[in-house]
Design an enzyme around this catalytic site. Sequence first.
Site, PDB file in Angstrom:
ATOM      1  N   PRO A 108       2.908   4.758   3.249  1.00  0.00           N
ATOM      2  CA  PRO A 108       2.902   3.062   2.910  1.00  0.00           C
ATOM      3  C   PRO A 108       1.826   2.393   2.405  1.00  0.00           C
ATOM      4  O   PRO A 108       0.114   2.415   1.793  1.00  0.00           O
ATOM      5  CB  PRO A 108       1.110   2.837   4.718  1.00  0.00           C
ATOM      6  N   CYS A 109       1.797   3.004   1.183  1.00  0.00           N
ATOM      7  CA  CYS A 109       1.805   2.144  -0.414  1.00  0.00           C
ATOM      8  C   CYS A 109       1.588   1.097  -0.319  1.00  0.00           C
ATOM      9  O   CYS A 109       0.291  -0.157  -1.255  1.00  0.00           O
ATOM     10  CB  CYS A 109       2.378   2.496  -1.238  1.00  0.00           C
ATOM     11  N   HIS A 110       2.382  -0.214   1.338  1.00  0.00           N
ATOM     12  CA  HIS A 110       1.553  -1.399   0.834  1.00  0.00           C
ATOM     13  C   HIS A 110      -0.004  -2.030   1.515  1.00  0.00           C
ATOM     14  O   HIS A 110      -0.399  -2.782   1.257  1.00  0.00           O
ATOM     15  CB  HIS A 110       2.452  -1.956   1.870  1.00  0.00           C
TER      16      HIS A 110
END
Length: 188
Positions: free
Chosen positions: A142-144
């Site tokens: 989850p780089c978001h």
Amino acid sequence: MNKQTGGSRLYWSLIPFGDSHMPIAETERGLCYAGALGEPFDEMAERCTRRFGRIEWIRDDERMKRYGSELAEYAGGNRSLFEGKLDLRGTPFQLRVWKALLDIPFGETRSYADIAKAIDSPSAVRAAGTAIGANPVLVFVPCHRVIGKNGALAGYRGGLPMKKLLLELEDGAVPSSTGVHLATGSSR
């Protein structure tokens, strides 16, 4: 979509995600690529070829269906963790950063500086940002969930509308009109 022989074997599919699709690929070891919503096969092929070299592409929608089920549950608010194995390949620094991304709880965000601190490299904020940008497995890693220190949305390989959509989805809000829509029906 030419099939090459020899080299790495990657199984792939275009997974429905709302009214779009997400290209994904896996090796025998696990999920190695999840692209941006609407991303064409050719872009996935180019990125994976840079990472793996020569690839034998095998489209296998049935094999990849489990990822679609998990994404549908995630989009419907019924999943906060993904269960599949990941095949992440990168430098030792990138792997540390990607592990730190996996440690960000669902619905929470961290700054780039927070990630650099989490990997015990507080002065490596820019390098951490570069590693985050190289994340090959969007949503599943989850780089978001990484935003600017001031709370502003910062770059995202999937585009800022996709990042905003994912953050709103995790916040429990009805996603705003971003040009990307998710189905909200539950599969459970």
